[in-house]
Design a protein around this motif. Structure first.
Motif, short mmCIF file in Angstrom:
data_model
loop_
_atom_site.label_atom_id
_atom_site.label_comp_id
_atom_site.label_asym_id
_atom_site.label_seq_id
_atom_site.Cartn_x
_atom_site.Cartn_y
_atom_site.Cartn_z
N ASP A 98 0.84 -1.20 0.00
CA ASP A 98 0.00 0.00 0.00
C ASP A 98 0.87 1.25 0.00
O ASP A 98 1.87 1.33 0.73
CB ASP A 98 -0.90 0.04 1.24
N ILE A 99 0.48 2.21 -0.82
CA ILE A 99 1.20 3.48 -0.88
C ILE A 99 0.28 4.58 -0.36
O ILE A 99 -0.84 4.73 -0.85
CB ILE A 99 1.65 3.81 -2.33
N LYS A 100 0.73 5.30 0.65
CA LYS A 100 -0.09 6.32 1.28
C LYS A 100 0.68 7.64 1.38
O LYS A 100 1.88 7.63 1.73
CB LYS A 100 -0.51 5.90 2.70
N THR A 101 -0.01 8.72 1.10
CA THR A 101 0.55 10.05 1.32
C THR A 101 -0.36 10.76 2.31
O THR A 101 -1.47 11.16 1.96
CB THR A 101 0.64 10.85 0.01
N TYR A 102 0.09 10.82 3.54
CA TYR A 102 -0.75 11.38 4.59
C TYR A 102 -0.55 12.88 4.80
O TYR A 102 -1.45 13.56 5.27
CB TYR A 102 -0.47 10.68 5.92
N VAL A 103 0.65 13.35 4.50
CA VAL A 103 1.00 14.72 4.86
C VAL A 103 1.66 15.42 3.67
O VAL A 103 2.44 14.81 2.95
CB VAL A 103 1.99 14.76 6.06
N ASN A 104 1.30 16.68 3.50
CA ASN A 104 2.05 17.52 2.57
C ASN A 104 2.13 18.91 3.15
O ASN A 104 1.55 19.21 4.18
CB ASN A 104 1.41 17.51 1.17
N GLY A 105 2.88 19.76 2.48
CA GLY A 105 2.99 21.12 3.00
C GLY A 105 4.10 21.89 2.31
O GLY A 105 4.59 21.48 1.24
N THR A 106 4.44 22.98 2.94
CA THR A 106 5.47 23.85 2.38
C THR A 106 6.40 24.29 3.50
O THR A 106 6.09 24.13 4.68
CB THR A 106 4.88 25.11 1.73
N PHE A 107 7.47 24.86 3.11
CA PHE A 107 8.30 25.64 4.05
C PHE A 107 9.04 26.68 3.24
O PHE A 107 9.15 26.58 2.02
CB PHE A 107 9.28 24.75 4.83
N LYS A 108 9.48 27.71 3.93
CA LYS A 108 10.19 28.78 3.25
C LYS A 108 11.65 28.78 3.68
O LYS A 108 11.97 28.53 4.84
CB LYS A 108 9.56 30.14 3.58
N VAL A 109 12.47 29.11 2.74
CA VAL A 109 13.87 29.35 3.05
C VAL A 109 14.07 30.87 3.01
O VAL A 109 13.75 31.52 2.01
CB VAL A 109 14.80 28.65 2.04
N LEU A 110 14.52 31.39 4.13
CA LEU A 110 14.69 32.84 4.28
C LEU A 110 16.15 33.23 4.03
O LEU A 110 17.08 32.44 4.29
CB LEU A 110 14.26 33.28 5.68
N GLN A 111 16.30 34.44 3.59
CA GLN A 111 17.65 34.93 3.31
C GLN A 111 18.43 35.09 4.61
O GLN A 111 17.94 35.68 5.57
CB GLN A 111 17.58 36.28 2.60
#
Lengths: 115, 137
Positions: A98-111
């Motif tokens: 079984d293949i499951k994707t439970y979580v996704n999202g983003t993040f930022k890289v700051l200068q």
């Protein structure tokens, strides 16, 4: 259906601190990750953007306690990504296929400022 | 519902996510995820209002019992015309009846008829709307 968890911002050239995950079922019992393969890609600016980091268990991801459903994105140094927003999700292939994707999202890289 | 929890620890921040693993359908209800049990406190009123005893009592038609539900048509009609004249004193009832029967110019209204002796009459203060019958005259 995945839920969105945006990770905290990271500063360019710092260490990307580890992120721990724990999978539990609806009554709080651990989901066994024994034999599971976990795969994460970080993509630049959008979900279909350029892959800037590709990690899996044993190579950037550590299953810290399989029977407890625990794993983490290993810390790495330095963050060399361009300053911008990055997208990720976590694809888990369980031992039964079984293949499951439970979580996704983003993040930022700051200068950063200090070199 | 197939659901899992995902606990994420990122830079000391611990977040528990509830993932509905169904591939379609609702992912949250009223801002709540996971196994959601809603009650009226969770759902603000819009145009449909919640029932309360006070609201029912304050309803204009209920207060006036406009429909007079639970009684016969005759009873409703009697209430409307107040045939029994409930809620008024006997004197007021007499007044009502007199008023209903009135119609002659110059007539005087008699609200009571009393019989008494002349001595009793002399001892009291006559009331203008009472007709006295002196029994020993």
């Amino acid at each position: 259906m995945a839920v969105t968890k945006n990770l905290k911002n990271r500063i360019k050239n710092d260490t990307f601190s580890s992120v721990e995950f724990e999978y539990l079922d609806n009554v709080g019992s651990a989901i066994d990750l024994t034999g599971a393969a976990i795969h994460i890609q970080f993509r630049y600016r959008c979900k279909t953007g350029e892959v800037v980091k590709d990690i899996s268990n044993g190579s950037g991801i550590t299953i810290t306690d399989a029977t407890s459903g625990k794993f983490e994105i290993d810390k790495f140094t330095p963050i060399t990504f361009e300053v911008d927003t990055y997208y990720y999700d976590i694809q888990t292939t369980f031992a039964n296929g079984d293949i499951k994707t439970y979580v996704n999202g983003t993040f930022k890289v700051l200068q950063d400022i200090t070199n | 519902m197939e659901e899992i929890q995902v606990i994420v620890i990122d830079n000391q921040e611990v977040v528990t996510l509830y993932v509905d693993t169904n591939t379609s359908g609702v992912t949250s209800v009223n801002g709540e995820t996971g196994i959601v049990v809603l009650e009226t406190l969770n759902i603000p009123e819009n145009t449909n209002l919640y029932y309360t005893e006070a609201r029912v009592s304050n309803n204009t038609d209920v207060a006036a019992n406009t429909l007079k539900t639970g009684i016969t048509a005759q009873q409703a009609a009697d209430i409307t015309t107040n045939n029994a004249k409930v809620g008024v004193t006997n004197q007021e009832e007499n007044t009502i009846n007199t008023e209903l029967e009135a119609g002659m110019t110059g007539e005087d209204l008699v609200l009571n008829v009393l019989s008494l002796t002349e001595a009793e009459y002399d001892a009291g203060t006559p009331v203008a709307t009472t007709f006295y019958i002196i029994t020993d005259a």
